[in-house]
Structures are given as C-alpha cells and as structure tokens.
Enzyme design. Structure first.
Site, mmCIF file in Angstrom:
data_model
loop_
_atom_site.group_PDB
_atom_site.id
_atom_site.type_symbol
_atom_site.label_atom_id
_atom_site.label_comp_id
_atom_site.label_asym_id
_atom_site.label_seq_id
_atom_site.Cartn_x
_atom_site.Cartn_y
_atom_site.Cartn_z
ATOM 1 N N GLU A 173 41.768 -51.240 -19.391
ATOM 2 C CA GLU A 173 42.293 -52.159 -18.666
ATOM 3 C C GLU A 173 43.530 -52.166 -19.278
ATOM 4 O O GLU A 173 44.710 -52.606 -18.579
ATOM 5 C CB GLU A 173 41.965 -53.261 -18.325
ATOM 6 C CG GLU A 173 40.203 -53.538 -17.491
ATOM 7 C CD GLU A 173 40.561 -52.602 -16.153
ATOM 8 O OE1 GLU A 173 41.490 -52.186 -15.704
ATOM 9 O OE2 GLU A 173 39.620 -51.728 -15.613
ATOM 10 N N HIS A 233 46.300 -50.012 -18.178
ATOM 11 C CA HIS A 233 47.242 -50.209 -16.932
ATOM 12 C C HIS A 233 48.375 -51.110 -17.130
ATOM 13 O O HIS A 233 49.822 -50.895 -16.833
ATOM 14 C CB HIS A 233 46.309 -50.653 -15.891
ATOM 15 C CG HIS A 233 45.599 -49.972 -15.638
ATOM 16 N ND1 HIS A 233 45.630 -48.230 -14.549
ATOM 17 C CD2 HIS A 233 44.023 -49.228 -15.316
ATOM 18 C CE1 HIS A 233 44.957 -47.809 -14.378
ATOM 19 N NE2 HIS A 233 43.780 -48.983 -14.861
ATOM 20 N N CYS A 266 38.358 -44.600 -12.240
ATOM 21 C CA CYS A 266 38.708 -44.896 -12.365
ATOM 22 C C CYS A 266 39.589 -45.675 -10.672
ATOM 23 O O CYS A 266 39.293 -44.672 -10.642
ATOM 24 C CB CYS A 266 40.644 -44.882 -13.006
ATOM 25 S SG CYS A 266 41.884 -46.797 -12.379
#
Lengths: 179, 166
Positions: free
Chosen positions: B141, B144, B98
């Site tokens: 994603e 997150h 990441c």
C-alpha cells in the site's frame, strides 16, 4: 478473431526475439500470451497470437520462412474457437519443489501422482543442477488443486511419494494475495 | 462516507507521487473513511491507498485481521497518514495481485518485518512493528503513495528458485 499457437526453438543467440517480433509486427499479429526461456543451449518461445483478418495458417507459416533458414524451428497451428481463453481454476495454488539425486522417473512419478488426483499442473520447470559427479535433479511444479482438496492433502500425498522414490519434496501454498 | 470507484491502471493517477496529508484535518478524515468503506466493499481486500480511489494524498489503510494469512500477526485496522517505514529486515516472497491491476499476479520480494511510523486518524503519532502478511500488505500500500505498483517489483521466479540464501 482467429488465434494461432506459435512455437520457435533454436540455438540461443541475441536477436531471436526481435526477429520473431519483427515478423509478427509486419504481419499485424497480436501477441496475446507468451512465454520464452533458455533451455540447455536452446532458446524456446511459445506464443498465442491473434490476427483481426488473417485466418489461414499458410500466410503465417510463409512469413517465417526466412527465420527457419536461419536455423530456427518454427511451428504454427490454428486454435479452435475458445482455445485462447485461460480456464478459471478456482482451487488452491501450490508450488511443489522436488529435488534429489538424479535418477530415471522423477518427473513421471510426480506427474502421475498429481494427475491421478486430478491436480492440474500450470507451470513446470525442471533442470539438472549440482556437479557432474553428483548431479541433482530439480523440478519446480506449480499446480492448482481441485476444490475439494487443500495443501495439507497434497503435502500428505507428496510425503508418501517422497519416501517411495527417495527424493525431497516440499509443498507450499502460493495462492495470490490481492492487496 | 462513500464507496469510491477503484482506479485501474493505466489510470495515470496510479503512477504519481502523493503529497503529505494534513494530520487530523477534516479532508484527511474523509479520505480515511472512504478508503475503509471502499476496502470493506471490495470484500476480500486487505488494504487500500488513497491514489486507488483517485486522491493524491499520503493516506493508506490496511486490515489483514479478516484474512487467513493475517490471523496470527495483525494490528487490526491500521489507518495511516503520512506513513514511513523506518526499519525493515528479512525477506519474504509472496505472489501479489492488486485491485488496480486486474488479472495479473507476480512474485514480489518484500521485507519480512517492518517498523512503520504514521499519524493515526485522530492525529496521534504511532510506531508499529509488523511482520508477515501484514508487513507485506503495508509495503504494497505504501508503494502506491510513491506511484509504484507491484509490477515494478516483480522478481524473476526462476532466479528466486536457484538463488542461494544468505
């Protein structure tokens, strides 16, 4: 900053990690990189340490006397400058699974083939699995290929070796994905 | 339109839960633009979530079409506002890294196929079924947006090796 390599191995029991970490904490050592696992009935620790002031081996060794008296084998060595740095290996990363009926030479034949082609092993686990009557040998080998080679080339090499030594070998790419 | 600085852990913003974004709003449009610009600027990046550029809104973009692994199955650029995974099946382990956690990678198990529902950049509702690398990238994603990093999901490599399927 001086770096040291420390290895500890002994009969597994709770408290080996905390005993080791306590000594390192009191010494003021940093654990920069480490890997520990249980192998057979033994717990094995491999650590790269650094210390902002201590640069002599004797001081580090001395601190582990008590742990050694508890039946653990402790080995320390000082690294040459730069020895703590991980090399940048830009090639494709592959996991090689090798398994089959247990027989002598599996690790040797696979490792020899890899080194002959300049393939770097970066992680290796082997174990004896299956039943006592029909033991199977399992080898998981993580490798980095030279830049002029890709996973298909490695597959071809391992397919050939697989039929030569009669074990199953599969290769898959595990190059990390950055997300 | 701007390339933003990518936040790096231990920036606390990466561990916070994002609030819903206004569908079709100007602020949301601006976030999407910055996410795409930052993702493209990062070269090999295939996705970016709003907290990574310092914004605590539920917006993420994914585009695996330029990546070797995503060539086969992809929906091009996905701009996802308030995305939700409504169905997930199968499993797939990939070694993830990441941009917000440099120099560390780990094996993560994700669903192999997902159905994701979201509002698009223009405010329209979309339901997309994804698989393989695109599905993995979307799950990464979307994590997150809930303050989760792949570090929270790393599985033990040894356990993966010896675990039976099924």
């Amino acid at each position: 900053m001086q770096h040291f390599a420390l290895t500890i191995i002994g009969r597994d029991r709770p408290g080996i990690v905390s005993g080791t970490a306590e000594i390192l904490y009191h010494l003021g050592c940093n654990i920069a990189d480490s890997s520990s696992t249980i192998l057979g009935g033994q717990f094995a620790m491999i650590l790269i340490l650094s210390h902002p002031e201590i640069d002599d081996l004797a001081t580090i060794r001395q601190a582990f006397t008590e742990l050694e008296e508890q039946g653990l084998s402790v080995f320390v060595r000082a690294l040459k400058p730069g020895g703590e740095k991980r090399p940048q290996l830009p090639g494709e990363q592959c996991m090689i699974s090798v398994y089959g009926s247990d027989k002598p030479g599996i690790v040797y034949r696979v490792a020899k083939k890899l080194s002959d082609h300049n393939i770097n092993i970066v992680d290796l686990n082997t174990t004896l699995a299956g039943s006592e009557q029909r033991p199977i040998y399992v080898m998981m080998c993580e490798s980095v290929l030279p830049q002029d080679m890709d996973s298909d080339d490695l597959k071809a090499l391992m397919d050939k070796l697989s039929s030569e030594i009669s074990v199953d070998i599969t290769v898959r790419t595990i190059t990390p994905v950055e997300l | 339109m701007a390339v933003r600085e990518v936040r790096i852990y231990p920036d606390p913003i990466l561990k916070q839960v994002c609030t819903p974004a206004e569908v079709g709003g100007a602020e949301t449009t601006a976030i999407i633009t910055d996410l795409v610009d930052t993702m493209v600027d990062a070269g090999h990046s295939v996705g970016m979530a709003a907290p990574q550029i310092g914004i605590l809104k539920r917006v993420a973009v994914v585009d695996v079409s330029h990546s070797k692994l995503g060539k086969k199955h992809n929906h091009g650029l996905l701009t996802m506002v308030n995305p939700e995974i409504i169905e997930a099946s199968g499993s797939k382990v990939m070694r993830e890294g990441c941009m917000s956690v440099p120099d560390y990678t780990g094996n993560v198990e994700r669903a192999r196929e997902i159905t994701v529902q979201f509002s698009d950049a223009d405010g329209s509702e979309r339901v997309v079924r994804c698989k393989g690398f695109e599905a993995v990238a979307i799950q990464h994603e979307l994590d997150h947006l809930d303050g989760l990093l792949f570090l929270d999901r790393v599985s033990n490599p040894k356990a993966d090796i010896f675990r039976r399927k099924g």
